[in-house]
Design a protein around this motif. Structure first.
Motif, PDB file in Angstrom:
ATOM      1  N   PRO A  87       0.821  -1.210   0.000  1.00  7.86           N
ATOM      2  CA  PRO A  87       0.000   0.000   0.000  1.00  7.86           C
ATOM      3  C   PRO A  87       0.857   1.264   0.000  1.00  7.86           C
ATOM      4  CG  PRO A  87      -0.035  -1.019   2.166  1.00  7.86           C
ATOM      5  CD  PRO A  87       0.719  -1.951   1.259  1.00  7.86           C
ATOM      6  N   LEU A  88       0.322   2.315  -0.610  1.00  6.12           N
ATOM      7  CA  LEU A  88       1.009   3.605  -0.652  1.00  6.12           C
ATOM      8  C   LEU A  88       0.514   4.526   0.453  1.00  6.12           C
ATOM      9  CD1 LEU A  88       0.943   4.192  -4.513  1.00  6.12           C
ATOM     10  CD2 LEU A  88       2.697   3.071  -3.127  1.00  6.12           C
ATOM     11  N   GLY A  89      -0.647   4.209   1.014  1.00  2.33           N
ATOM     12  CA  GLY A  89      -1.217   5.028   2.082  1.00  2.33           C
ATOM     13  C   GLY A  89      -2.288   4.246   2.809  1.00  2.33           C
ATOM     14  N   GLY A  90      -2.784   4.822   3.879  1.00  2.00           N
ATOM     15  CA  GLY A  90      -3.827   4.183   4.653  1.00  2.00           C
ATOM     16  C   GLY A  90      -4.541   5.192   5.523  1.00  2.00           C
ATOM     17  N   ARG A 106       6.308   6.531   2.705  1.00  5.99           N
ATOM     18  CA  ARG A 106       7.331   7.193   1.892  1.00  5.99           C
ATOM     19  C   ARG A 106       8.073   6.252   0.947  1.00  5.99           C
ATOM     20  NH1 ARG A 106      12.917   8.641   2.214  1.00  5.99           N
ATOM     21  NH2 ARG A 106      13.206   7.576   4.179  1.00  5.99           N
ATOM     22  N   ARG A 107       8.623   5.183   1.437  1.00  2.92           N
ATOM     23  CA  ARG A 107       9.488   4.320   0.620  1.00  2.92           C
ATOM     24  C   ARG A 107       8.755   3.693  -0.568  1.00  2.92           C
ATOM     25  NH1 ARG A 107      13.883   4.858  -0.476  1.00  2.92           N
ATOM     26  NH2 ARG A 107      14.435   2.690  -0.563  1.00  2.92           N
ATOM     27  N   PRO A 108       7.536   3.138  -0.400  1.00  5.33           N
ATOM     28  CA  PRO A 108       6.852   2.585  -1.574  1.00  5.33           C
ATOM     29  C   PRO A 108       6.596   3.633  -2.660  1.00  5.33           C
ATOM     30  CG  PRO A 108       5.825   1.773   0.421  1.00  5.33           C
ATOM     31  CD  PRO A 108       6.810   2.822   0.844  1.00  5.33           C
ATOM     32  N   ILE A 109       6.326   4.869  -2.263  1.00  3.12           N
ATOM     33  CA  ILE A 109       6.098   5.925  -3.252  1.00  3.12           C
ATOM     34  C   ILE A 109       7.409   6.310  -3.926  1.00  3.12           C
ATOM     35  CG2 ILE A 109       5.428   8.348  -3.544  1.00  3.12           C
ATOM     36  CD1 ILE A 109       3.207   7.838  -1.494  1.00  3.12           C
ATOM     37  N   VAL A 126      -2.328   9.927  -3.741  1.00  7.80           N
ATOM     38  CA  VAL A 126      -2.520   9.080  -2.556  1.00  7.80           C
ATOM     39  C   VAL A 126      -3.252   9.856  -1.463  1.00  7.80           C
ATOM     40  CG1 VAL A 126      -1.307   7.871  -0.686  1.00  7.80           C
ATOM     41  CG2 VAL A 126      -0.570   7.562  -3.060  1.00  7.80           C
ATOM     42  N   VAL A 127      -2.852  11.111  -1.237  1.00  5.15           N
ATOM     43  CA  VAL A 127      -3.512  11.925  -0.206  1.00  5.15           C
ATOM     44  C   VAL A 127      -4.988  12.119  -0.550  1.00  5.15           C
ATOM     45  CG1 VAL A 127      -3.602  14.229   0.838  1.00  5.15           C
ATOM     46  CG2 VAL A 127      -1.413  13.063   0.591  1.00  5.15           C
TER      47      VAL A 127
END
Length: 150
Positions: A87-90, A106-109, A126-127
């Motif tokens: 996942p890029l966010g949650g 941060r790292r996956p993005i 993502v936001v």
């Protein structure tokens, strides 16, 4: 052979110069220069810029905490293994006096993007998606330009 000058004793005081006599090393760049900002700081700035952009349209975002984490937490011991993409966010819903949270990883993005502009676009996407989830809206409602290729 007697030396007229006795060697200087190494005292507890700070060294004034390195062993080559050029002086102690200092910072590469002053703190106000972008070079001095770490990757984590630069990424947090991208998230903050995206949040500020959305807050103009949605003032209730002031009631949501936005966080940046390095990577998603691994599944707990009893939880099944997740074979989906990282996942890029949650989101963390509000409960018992705690505000809702939007988390951006941060790292996956960073791994999925090549440059600063591409990274800024993905962070904003993502936001927007996570804010839409917290507010119970579609991403297109949160940001009409969502999904547009700039």
């Amino acid at each position: 052979m007697d030396s007229p000058v006795p060697p200087r004793a190494a005292g507890p005081g700070p060294r004034r110069r390195d062993r080559h006599g050029r002086g102690m090393r200092g910072p590469i760049a002053p703190p106000q220069v972008p070079l001095a900002a770490s990757r984590a700081d630069a990424f947090a700035d991208l998230v903050q810029d995206s949040v500020e952009r959305l807050e103009r349209r949605w003032p209730q975002l002031a009631e949501i905490d936005f966080m940046v984490l390095e990577v998603p937490r691994p599944a707990a011991a009893g939880e099944p293994w997740n074979d989906e993409a990282v996942p890029l966010g949650g989101t963390v819903p509000a409960r018992e006096g705690r505000r809702a949270r939007v988390v951006v990883y941060r790292r996956p993005i960073e791994i999925r993007t090549k440059g600063r502009d591409e990274r800024a676009a993905l962070v904003h996407e993502v936001v927007v998606e996570q804010v839409a989830e917290v507010l119970g809206l579609t991403p297109e409602t949160v940001d009409p330009r969502y999904g547009d290729e700039d």
